[in-house]
Each structure stands twice: as C-alpha cells, then as structure tokens.
Write an enzyme that holds these catalytic residues in place. Structure first.
Site, PDB file in Angstrom:
ATOM      1  CE  LYS A  26      36.475  28.967  26.146  1.00  0.00           C
ATOM      2  NZ  LYS A  26      36.563  27.728  26.879  1.00  0.00           N
ATOM      3  NE  ARG A  27      39.625  27.300  15.948  1.00  0.00           N
ATOM      4  CZ  ARG A  27      40.104  26.599  14.928  1.00  0.00           C
ATOM      5  NH1 ARG A  27      41.290  26.018  15.021  1.00  0.00           N
ATOM      6  NH2 ARG A  27      39.428  26.494  13.797  1.00  0.00           N
TER       7      ARG A  27
ATOM      8  CB  THR B  77      43.178  22.127  28.184  1.00  0.00           C
ATOM      9  OG1 THR B  77      42.985  22.584  26.843  1.00  0.00           O
ATOM     10  CG2 THR B  77      43.070  20.616  28.220  1.00  0.00           C
TER      11      THR B  77
ATOM     12  CE  LYS C  35      35.670  25.446  21.614  1.00  0.00           C
ATOM     13  NZ  LYS C  35      36.263  24.678  22.720  1.00  0.00           N
TER      14      LYS C  35
ATOM     15  CE  LYS D 184      46.621  25.208  28.257  1.00  0.00           C
ATOM     16  NZ  LYS D 184      46.307  25.273  26.816  1.00  0.00           N
TER      17      LYS D 184
ATOM     18  CG  HIS E 263      40.094  14.504  22.112  1.00  0.00           C
ATOM     19  ND1 HIS E 263      40.867  15.022  23.126  1.00  0.00           N
ATOM     20  CD2 HIS E 263      40.821  13.505  21.573  1.00  0.00           C
ATOM     21  CE1 HIS E 263      42.020  14.379  23.176  1.00  0.00           C
ATOM     22  NE2 HIS E 263      42.019  13.442  22.240  1.00  0.00           N
TER      23      HIS E 263
HETATM   24  C1  26Q Z   1      38.076  16.806  11.577  1.00  0.00           C
HETATM   25  C2  26Q Z   1      37.848  16.524  10.236  1.00  0.00           C
HETATM   26  C3  26Q Z   1      38.600  17.118   9.237  1.00  0.00           C
HETATM   27  C4  26Q Z   1      39.586  17.995   9.608  1.00  0.00           C
HETATM   28  C5  26Q Z   1      39.817  18.278  10.951  1.00  0.00           C
HETATM   29  C6  26Q Z   1      39.051  17.686  11.933  1.00  0.00           C
HETATM   30  C7  26Q Z   1      39.291  17.995  13.373  1.00  0.00           C
HETATM   31  C8  26Q Z   1      40.474  18.589  13.789  1.00  0.00           C
HETATM   32  C9  26Q Z   1      40.677  18.914  15.111  1.00  0.00           C
HETATM   33  C10 26Q Z   1      38.339  17.733  14.321  1.00  0.00           C
HETATM   34  C11 26Q Z   1      38.555  18.051  15.666  1.00  0.00           C
HETATM   35  C12 26Q Z   1      39.741  18.648  16.063  1.00  0.00           C
HETATM   36  C13 26Q Z   1      40.028  19.045  17.438  1.00  0.00           C
HETATM   37  C14 26Q Z   1      39.233  18.854  18.449  1.00  0.00           C
HETATM   38  C15 26Q Z   1      39.547  19.377  19.781  1.00  0.00           C
HETATM   39  O1  26Q Z   1      40.458  20.158  19.963  1.00  0.00           O
HETATM   40  N1  26Q Z   1      38.799  18.945  20.797  1.00  0.00           N
HETATM   41  C16 26Q Z   1      39.034  19.422  22.141  1.00  0.00           C
HETATM   42  O2  26Q Z   1      39.954  18.535  22.762  1.00  0.00           O
HETATM   43  C17 26Q Z   1      40.369  19.030  24.017  1.00  0.00           C
HETATM   44  C18 26Q Z   1      41.433  18.096  24.544  1.00  0.00           C
HETATM   45  O3  26Q Z   1      40.872  16.907  24.969  1.00  0.00           O
HETATM   46  C19 26Q Z   1      39.190  19.160  24.957  1.00  0.00           C
HETATM   47  O4  26Q Z   1      39.649  19.765  26.131  1.00  0.00           O
HETATM   48  C20 26Q Z   1      38.087  20.004  24.333  1.00  0.00           C
HETATM   49  O5  26Q Z   1      36.955  19.990  25.155  1.00  0.00           O
HETATM   50  C21 26Q Z   1      37.759  19.473  22.956  1.00  0.00           C
HETATM   51  O6  26Q Z   1      36.818  20.318  22.319  1.00  0.00           O
END
Ligand code: 26Q
Length: 829
Positions: free
Chosen positions: A561-562, A669, A567, A673, A370
C-alpha cells in the site's frame, strides 16, 4: 447507405464486429500488417499486443456507441475524479467480452501466448492508490450492472511515477505511459470545450435594468476529450471513461505577437498544455499548488459543460428537468469546485436565476469523503482563487453568505458556529474549505466504511450532521471480483466454478456457497495447491525485482500500500526485527518460517515515508545476508508496487497486514482483495476491517491494537519510554535499532524514526500497539502450524468476502444516492 435528416450512415455502421475466431484472426492480421505495417513478430510482443488491442477495441467502440444511444434519455451519473487507476486493459476486456478461447486461437497463428502478449501492455497509472483504484473498480461494476455512469477524469501525459530503489532509497522516475501510444482511447475532438482562467468580472445592465456579471479577459484553454471504453461483463454494455487533455487555443498574446515575438508567443501555448501534463503523486494533502487547482477546475468545467451540451442537444435551453436526469458524484473534494462551476454555467451562460441554479446544483451534486485525517482536508487560499478563478470566488462568497444565514437561524447569536462552519477560514491568509463547499452544495455526503461514516458524523462533520442529518450516509467500499479474482487468480476461479458454477463472477454473493466445501478434503487440498502455485509465481517476481529468494513453503506475510506513517509499515518492520533478534538468540520456539513482503510508494516530498522505505530495505539486507535467518525469515521490499504487481501478489498471500492506527484508515480496499483470494488478515479495528471481521462471524481474523474509542485517552497520557521500558521485546528491538546494526556504514540515518517512536506525541501509537501486535503474530504462527486448519480458514475468508464486491457497493450507490432504479426512464425502455 441510408440517410436520416442530413446525417448519412453507411448501411451497417452499427453492426459490431463479431466475436468468432475467424473474424478475429482476420482483424488481428489486418491491424498487424496494415494498421501497424509489420511483417514479423520479433522478440518483443509489442506490435502483436497493439494489433490485438486494436482488434478488441473495434469490438468495444461499436458497443460503446450503442450503449450511449440506449442511455441517451435516461437519468445518468457523471463520476468526477482526478484519478482513475486503470492498470492494464487487454485481459480485462477479453474477460468481460468472454472471448478468451477465440483470442487464444487467433494468437496461435503467430505462435504467441496471450499471457506473454498481455505483458507488453503498460500499466495505466492515472492514480495514487485507493481512491483512484476505487474509481476504476466502480466503473467496472457500473458497466457490469448496465448502469448509465460515465467516468470523467484527466488524461495525464505522465501517470504515477515509477519507483526505483537505489541503495534502499526511493528514486522517482517519470512515467511517460503514452509514449508508445494508447490503443484503448478514442479522441473526440468534435466535443472539445473551452475552459476559462484568470481575467476579471465585469458588471453590466441589460435592457430591463438587471445587473449581469461577466467573466472577461480570460485566458482560455481547450479541453479535448479522449474516450476509453469500459466493457461490462458479458452484457454487451460498454460505458465511457472520458479523459480530458488540455490544449492551447489559437489565440496569441497579441502584444507579444505584434512586437515580433512570434516564436515566443507560440511557445507560450505550452502553459495551457501543462494542465494535463502530470498526476500529483500525493495521497494526502500537499496543499496550495496552483497547477493542481487548475487541474481541478479544468476537469470540472469541461465535464459539466459536456453534460450540459448533451442536455441542450436533446432538450434545448430548458433546464426544468435537468436535475431529474443528472447526478454528479464527487470523488473526494478534489472536484468540489464543480459546485460553484455548475452555478456559474447555469447563471452566466444559461441565464437561470440564483435560486433555480441552486436547486439544480443541490439536487445533482453528491460528495464522497475518503479521509479522517484533518490535515488532509483540502483548503485553497482565497488570494489564489481570486486570481485564477475570480468569478468562482464571487459565487463561493455568495453561497457562503446564504449558508451562514441558515447557520444563524439554527444557532441564533452564536458567532463561534459561524466561524467554525464558514466556507472561508479566516486568518491572515483566508482559505476556502473545500469539504464544506462540497457538503453545502450536495444532497448526499458519504463515507467509505461503516466506522468511517460514523466518525464523520460524530466528529469531523458533526455540526453539518446536526444541520442536515438526511444528507449523511455510508457506502462501504468494494473491489471488482472480475479483476481481483477471475482475472488475477485463474486457477482459483476455475476451482470455484467447478464447484459452485459460474454465477459468482457476476453475482458475488454466491461465493458464500464454498463454505459448504470447507470440510471436503479433496477440495481443500486443491485449494492449498492453487495457493502454492500462486506463491511460486510471486517467488519469481520477488526474485526478479528484489533479488531475494522466497520459498513457497514458508508463510507469505504481505503489506502492500502507499507508505504512510498512519498505515504503520514501521510497526511491521519492528516485528520483523523482533523475529530476527529471536532467531539470533536461538529462540525459535513456536516460530513459523516467514517471507515478509512490503511494497509501496512514498510521496516524493514525504521525508519520513522515504526513511521508512530505507529502514525496510536495510533490515531486509541484514536479515537476508545472515545465514542464521535463512531457514526462518526472508524480507523483501518490492519496488514500483502498482495494479499489475497486486495481480500477482494478492493471490499468493497467506497473511494480509492491515495495521493502521484505529480511526485513520477510512476503509482500505487492498484488505478486500486479499480476503477474496483467501489470505487471512492481521489487523486493527479500523476502516472496513471491522466489517470484514463481522462478515467472518468474529473468527479467522487476527485482531489487535487500541480501539478507536480508546485512542484519544491513550494519546493524552502517552509515555512511549515507559511502554518501551516495560516491554522487554520492544526494548530489545529499539536497542538493536539504536546500536546501528542495520546501518553500520551509515551512522545516524534512522535517528528521526527513533525520535518519533519514542516521542510522547507519536500520533500513530506505534509503541503502544507493539505488544498486542506481537501477540497476534504469535497466534498467526500457531495457526499456520496446522496447515489443514489454515487452509480451511483461507476458504472461509474467501467465502465471507461476498459483500466486498464493488457490485454490492454500486448497487447501494445506485439505489440510495443515484436513484437510478426509480426513474421510469431507466427501466429498460
Ligand atoms: C491532495 C492535494 C493535492 C494533491 C493530491 C491530493 C490527494 C490525492 C489523492 C489527496 C488524497 C488522495 C487519495 C486518497 C486516498 O486514496 N484515500 C483512500 O481512499 C480509499 C478509497 O476509499 C480508502 O480505502 C482508503 O482508506 C483511503 O486512504
């Protein structure tokens, strides 16, 4: 009663409670009065909500049991994810069971409205953002399509933090979402498994003189499953999301116990329970936290044991066909330790040899990536691994040794390749590269949008692609049209159904039919009215949570979004400052009155993201307090953006901001929406935006900015100051920022933002893209002047969104990765 073997079933145990109003009303009363012990509905709708949820749950559990039985002999998928961003469940269940009218009638006995009762539900925030919400949309689609897919995750006691804004600063508050009980879950303590940690590896010889390795002196933790039903839309299927809670075993630290430290020994059990205590609130890397690795291993070990135990119940210890019946889909690298854990379980616990175990592992594991941000690729220190999971570290070394032999065959004598591809990154502190482990151990590796998947094979995983081209594929993300249109935009849903019938809810490709109505002025007038009504609802939300008055006759320009530098919320706010400056100068030629809404959470340790929130809030305050701006511009930062907020936001947006630096957003995503709900997009050619533009036939979409192929060259010769000097709009914006106009009482607080903007090493190219962003925004304004035409473009956006249903995505996973359709057993036996 009937008996079969030594199991005794009450006669009608498998009959689901019926869905008619009368039985529903009876059950609601029973739960309200007896399960919950209430007599009156007070001001709070809490108990009524609980009673209704339990009533609905009764109707789900029997179907869940039935679905499990129907699926028990089929090839099935375990979707392993550290995150499931579920949001609220009540309305979703009612929609999917198709019992809205019955529920409304039953509630009438209490003079209650479904909408208000539904608001008593907590938003289950067991995820950070896109990746977690994608997992939840996927589960909905799998159930809708009657696919045997089980979600496996962690039952975090505390979900995503609640965000408060205090003087423009983000304050994080714990989200103890389980405090008031979670009526949607069913504990299954009989399926508890043990997960090992620490200890060491002992070697012993068996009678045949073979060496066996045993992981001993471990500190074990129980994993207790809680099952959450996942109802399919209108098909009586209810899949399962199994969430694991960690619990202490009853084993004490004996030395402490014997020394009279009974209370201390019992208190130490807390350590085990920490594992499922809290979701890590980072949506990019925060590497190295031991508790996070414990969470990952806990999820993987428990889930794999669960699948293996189920297999043994049906087939005994014969694993020859195990790989024909199982797929483990890894949601990013977070659960990639599953590769090594499946090897360990098969070899150590079930006595397979290495090759048999490896065949099974590499036929069952599939990995979804991702992110393209290199800094977000997960790594764990070998030292930590060694201490926490010594047996797993051994297995990873062995996988690596065998893999590097293959690398040597492909690139003989090339030690650079060995070093570059090794699962272990060498250095003073060696690290395990989790993405490489996932790729080596999987039969499928996919990205989440066409552009993202292309960049994975051309850049990030180029060498692996050369080695195994057949593993790599694309699965463009999607979102469920049940929650993201049918539920969240009931008026638009009704309008669609009146014109094209109801089939779009389950076959979203049908949505293209509304294109035929784009010149029907009655239809477009209704369309515009729905949008306006939705905007009025958002006005209320913004008034309540931001204290800002939005006007439904102005354009709603939204970015939620985050908060992350890539972004580029910063680019958005620079444009707002640009508009504000023009208004102050009396230059409103061609301008359209706008309400700009921005929302999102910053990772608690991400300082720059927090400063961007502060800047947005300060600009909002200055603009909103300035009477000159009143007719033209309103700005609000919405605190605590979450799934529930998005359900009010996306139906009300006119313009959706998808403005990441090209090559940085894997898919997005939220963009989908908004499109489904008839917003137009202003966006870069990044992630799934590229495919949205394509679906629209290249029109009705405001594209701007550097393209991905140009980005590297731009960066190489980047001179931000020169760009600023040559752009009078941008220099005016920067000058206004530098003048302290937005932080009169707080001098210097935006210095680091200004520093990055003006830096020649700004990775996000904010200044570079500013001029083309402003130009695209001018096109937006011009288009919005013609309301009739804008409405037509809105219709065309919804009409072109058919392919962004997660049903389409899941159909592709099912056919191309999971091969669920192709097994004789899965075809409705
Ligand atoms: C990593 C290390 C330690 C703790 C947490 C994490 C961690 C947690 C969540 C790293 C990444 C995430 C989430 C990533 C994320 O949401 N990525 C997004 O995924 C979506 C679904 O595929 C995409 O549409 C987005 O582009 C992408 O940024």
């Amino acid at each position: 009663m009937t008996t079969s073997g030594n199991v005794c079933h009450p006669v009608d145990w498998q009959d689901a409670p019926t869905l008619d109003t009368e039985t529903l009303a009876d059950d609601l009363a029973r739960h309200f009065h007896y399960t919950l012990g209430r007599d009156k509905v007070g001001e709070s709708q809490h108990y009524l909500y609980q009673a209704l949820a339990l009533t609905i749950r009764d109707r789900l559990v029997s179907r869940m049991r039935q679905t499990r039985e129907d699926n028990s002999k089929k090839r099935s998928v375990a979707y392993l994810s550290l995150e499931f961003l579920i949001g609220r469940s009540l309305n979703n269940a009612i929609l999917n069971l198709e019992m809205e009218q019955e529920v409304k009638q039953a509630l009438a006995n209490y003079c209650a409205e479904l909408e208000r009762v539904g608001e008593a539900e907590h938003d289950a925030g067991l995820g950070n953002g896109g990746l977690g919400r994608l997992a939840a949309c996927f589960l909905d689609s799998c159930a809708a399509m009657a696919l045997p897919v089980t979600g496996y995750g962690i039952r975090y006691e505390y979900g995503m933090f609640n965000q408060r804004i205090d003087n423009g600063y983000q304050i994080e508050q714990p989200d103890h979402w389980l405090r008031e009980g979670h009526p949607w879950e069913l504990p299954a303590p009989d399926k508890t498994v043990r997960v090992k940690f620490f200890g060491h590896v002992a070697v012993h010889k068996d009678e045949q003189g073979r060496l066996h390795r045993e992981w001993v002196d471990t500190h074990d933790v129980y994993a207790v499953p809680y099952d959450v039903p996942v109802p399919g839309c209108g098909n009586d299927v209810v899949n399962t999301l199994r969430l694991w809670k960690s619990e202490a075993t009853d084993e004490f630290d004996l030395s402490e116990f014997n020394a009279g430290g009974y209370a201390e020994a019992v208190a130490k059990k807390n350590l085990a329970e920490q594992i499922s205590m809290v979701l890590y609130p980072n949506d990019a890397s925060e590497n190295g936290k031991e508790l996070r690795l414990r969470q990952q291993y806990f999820l993987c070990s428990a889930s794999l044991q669960d699948r293996i135990n189920r297999w043994i119940e049906l087939n005994g210890e014969d694993f020859t066909e195990f790989a024909d019946y199982h797929v483990f889909q890894l949601n990013d690298t977070h659960p990639s330790i599953a590769v090594a854990e499946l090897m360990r379980l098969l070899i150590d616990e079930h006595k397979l040899d290495w090759q048999q175990a490896w065949d099974i592992t590499t036929k069952t594991m599939a990995y979804t990536n991702h992110t393209l941000l290199p800094e977000a690729l997960e790594k764990w220190s070998v030292a930590l691994f060694q201490r926490l999971l010594p047996r797993l570290m051994e297995i990873i070394y062995e996988i690596n040794a065998r893999f590097l032999t293959e690398v040597a065959k492909k690139w003989p004598g090339c030690s650079d390749k060995q070093r570059a591809l090794s699962l272990i990154e060498e250095g003073p502190y060696p690290q395990v590269r989790m993405a490489y482990l996932a790729i080596v151990g999987s039969f499928s590796v996919n990205g989440v949008a066409a552009l993202h998947s292309k960049l994975l094979v051309e850049r990030l995983f180029k060498d692996f692609y050369e080695l195994w081209p057949h593993k790599f594929n694309n699965k463009t993300n999607g979102v469920t049209p049940r929650r993201w249109l049918a539920h969240c935009n009931p008026q638009l849903a009704q309008l669609l159904t009146e014109n094209i019938g109801q089939t779009w809810v389950k076959d979203f490709s049908q949505i293209s039919k509304i294109k035929d109505y784009v010149n029907d002025s009655k239809f477009t007038a209704q369309w515009a009215k729905v949008k306006r009504d939705n905007k009025l609802k958002l006005c209320e939300l913004v008034q309540k949570h931001c204290g800002v008055e939005f006007d439904a006759d102005m354009m709603f320009d939204v970015q939620v979004k985050r908060i992350h530098e890539y972004k580029r919320q910063l680019l958005n706010i620079l444009h707002v400052i640009h508009l504000y400056r023009r208004i102050c100068d009396g230059d409103t030629q061609g301008m359209v009155p706008r309400c700009v809404l921005i929302g999102g959470k910053a990772a608690p340790g991400y300082d720059m993201a927090k400063q961007i929130i502060k800047l947005i809030c300060n600009v909002a305050k200055t603009v909103n307090d300035d009477p000159r701006a009143q007719p033209w511009l309103r700005v609000a930062f919405l605190p605590n953006y979450n799934v529930t907020a998005m359900e009010t936001i996306c139906p009300a947006a006119d313009l959706s901001e998808q403005i990441s630096t090209a090559g940085k957003e894997a898919s997005g995503t939220g963009n989908m929406k908004f499109m489904m709900n008839g917003a137009l997009t202003i966006g870069t050619l990044d992630g799934a935006n590229v495919e949205m533009l394509e679906a629209l036939g290249g029109e009705d979409f405001f594209v701007f900015g550097a393209q991905v192929e140009e980005v590297d060259a731009i960066r190489a010769n980047y001179n931000a100051q020169e760009i600023i000097n040559n752009d009078k709009n941008l220099s005016a914006v920067i000058a206004l920022l530098e003048s302290g106009h937005f932080n009169l009482c707080e001098p210097g607080i935006f210095n680091s933002i200004l520093y990055v903007l003006k830096s020649d090493s700004d990775p996000w190219l904010t200044c570079y893209d500013f001029a083309s962003y402003v130009q695209a925004q001018e096109q937006v304004s011009a288009a919005y002047q013609n309301k009739a035409r804008w409405t037509q473009m809105s219709v065309l956006n919804t009409a072109a969104s058919g392919t962004f249903s997660s049903d389409r995505t899941i159909a592709q996973y099912s056919q191309e990765i999971w091969q669920l359709q192709h097994t004789s057993n899965s075809e409705g036996e």
